[in-house]
Scaffold this active site. Structure first.
Site, PDB file in Angstrom:
ATOM      1  N   TYR A  46       6.538 -12.196  -1.008  1.00  0.00           N
ATOM      2  CA  TYR A  46       5.745 -11.190  -0.302  1.00  0.00           C
ATOM      3  C   TYR A  46       4.312 -11.303  -0.810  1.00  0.00           C
ATOM      4  CZ  TYR A  46       3.839  -6.776   1.233  1.00  0.00           C
ATOM      5  OH  TYR A  46       3.036  -5.830   1.821  1.00  0.00           O
TER       6      TYR A  46
ATOM      7  N   GLU B 280      -1.191  -9.310   5.603  1.00  0.00           N
ATOM      8  CA  GLU B 280       0.122  -9.475   4.951  1.00  0.00           C
ATOM      9  C   GLU B 280       0.825 -10.743   5.421  1.00  0.00           C
ATOM     10  OE1 GLU B 280       3.285  -6.092   4.587  1.00  0.00           O
ATOM     11  OE2 GLU B 280       3.940  -7.377   6.222  1.00  0.00           O
TER      12      GLU B 280
END
Ligand code: GDP
Ligand code: MN
Length: 374
Positions: free
Chosen positions: A101, A189
């Protein structure tokens, strides 16, 4: 404003962040062609802006051409969490052994940018925070001094990466940070950032949210902005599309918000926010009404004007013009008070256009009429 995945991936790719090869398609046969070109297996990904797309079945690994055709047919035109799927990405299925992530966000509490990363990617970050908050590494960045090498080194060290992957990750963070600052993002992201068996990072997903004010001020243009909102912007209207059926038009953002609240409280569903601004001319009123009467989801237009610098007679002239051109096609409920109110009302009366003076009465009438079948 959230940017659609394929455009986010293009921004990544232009910035030098590795992405899978992909094509954007809007028909099953195009998906088949793209899959043949890219080579099987491929991943079909519904291009929607709602979250949780993967979980809702919008991301599918497909092994055969027949399946590409059938899965693409099924996805295109379907709805994912209420959002219609108009396009798909056909992407090279990247074989990978790890999912990381990585994101950069604005941390309003500390007035810093924050890089967040974890070796436990793939899952929702909310889930990660709930179940494994310790697995999330946070590196704050002072916006005045910007991203420095020690930030990226610190991040890579916390993730326990090998030298080779650490160098790659630091490079990706720098490139992501550049996109983040260039586009005034609230969020940039990559989840998941895949690590392949031969230790190469590939960004499999792109989630980018650009600050709405920056979109206006800097004039950014992105694909898949809802067509209506871009059109409204070209017309100089402050317009936000909503999913109800009552078109709310007022002068001033405060009155527009209050009117939307009132409609909602009375059981109606606002289909938009449209603020005419101060001192609207009859031309501007006409433009706004014409635009709104042409929006298919709007069943009734509720015009609520409180004339200060806005003159009611100007507004009434705009209404009459719209009424003459589009009269009868859709219902209109008008509430008009303030500067030159009497003149305005006389203009409306000359065409037998009904109007109200009290906001509550007008809103009740709008909600009641919108609830009736057409
Ligand atoms: P989201 O649900 O909208 O966040 O969709 P993602 O694009 O993140 O995809 C969800 C999951 O599908 C990812 O966590 C991956 O495990 C998988 N996935 C997405 N793209 C690829 C790909 O190119 N190759 C492979 N093998 N898996 C993928
Ligand atoms: Mn994702």
């Amino acid at each position: 404003m959230r940017i659609i995945e394929y455009e986010g991936l293009r921004l990544f790719s232009e910035a030098g962040i590795p992405t899978p090869r992909f094509s954007v398609v809007d028909e099953p046969e195009r998906a088949v062609e793209a899959a043949k070109h890219i080579g099987l297996p491929v991943v079909l990904k519904a291009q929607v802006l709602v979250g949780g797309r993967g979980k809702a079945g919008g991301v599918r690994l497909v092994e055969t051409i027949e399946d590409v055709r059938s899965v693409a047919s099924r996805l295109l035109g379907s709805e994912i969490r209420g959002e219609k799927v108009r396009k798909l990405i056909v992407a090279e299925a990247v074989k990978h052994s790890k999912e990381l992530y990585l994101s950069i966000i604005v941390d309003r509490a500390s007035n810093r940018h924050l890089i967040l990363s974890s070796m436990m990617g793939g899952v929702d970050v909310e889930e990660l925070l709930k179940n494994h908050p310790e697995a999330l590494i946070k590196v704050p960045i002072d916006p005045l001094t910007g991203l420095r090498e020690w930030h990226t080194r610190k991040l890579a060290a916390h993730l326990n990466l090998s030298t080779n992957t650490s160098i790659q990750l630091q490079d990706i963070v720098r490139k992501l940070y550049n996109i983040y600052t260039q586009y005034c993002c609230d969020l940039a992201e990559i989840n998941p950032l895949a690590l392949t068996e031969n230790e190469k990072f590939v960004a499999l997903d792109a989630k980018i949210i650009v600050d709405d004010n920056a979109v206006r001020i800097k004039g950014f243009r992105f694909a898949e902005e809802t067509g209506a909102e871009s059109e409204a912007e070209r017309l100089g209207l402050n317009y936000v599309e909503l999913d109800g059926d009552i078109g709310v038009v007022c002068n001033g953002a405060g009155l527009t918000m209050a009117t939307m609240d009132l409609i909602h409280t009375l059981g109606g569903r606002p289909g938009c926010f449209l603020d005419l601004g101060g001192g609207a001319s009859s031309e501007r009123v006409f433009t706004a009404l014409k635009f709104l009467l042409n929006r298919p989801h709007i069943k009734l237009v509720f015009l609520n004007v409180l004339g200060g610098i806005t003159r009611c007679d100007e507004v009434a002239e705009g209404i009459v013009r719209a009424f003459d051109e589009f009269g009868g096609s859709k219902k209109m409920v008008v509430r008009l008070v303030g500067t030159r109110e009497e003149e305005g009302k006389r203009i409306l009366e000359s065409r037998n256009i009904e109007y109200y003076t009290r906001m509550l009465e007008a809103a009740e009438a709008a909600v009641k009429q919108a609830a009736k079948p057409i």
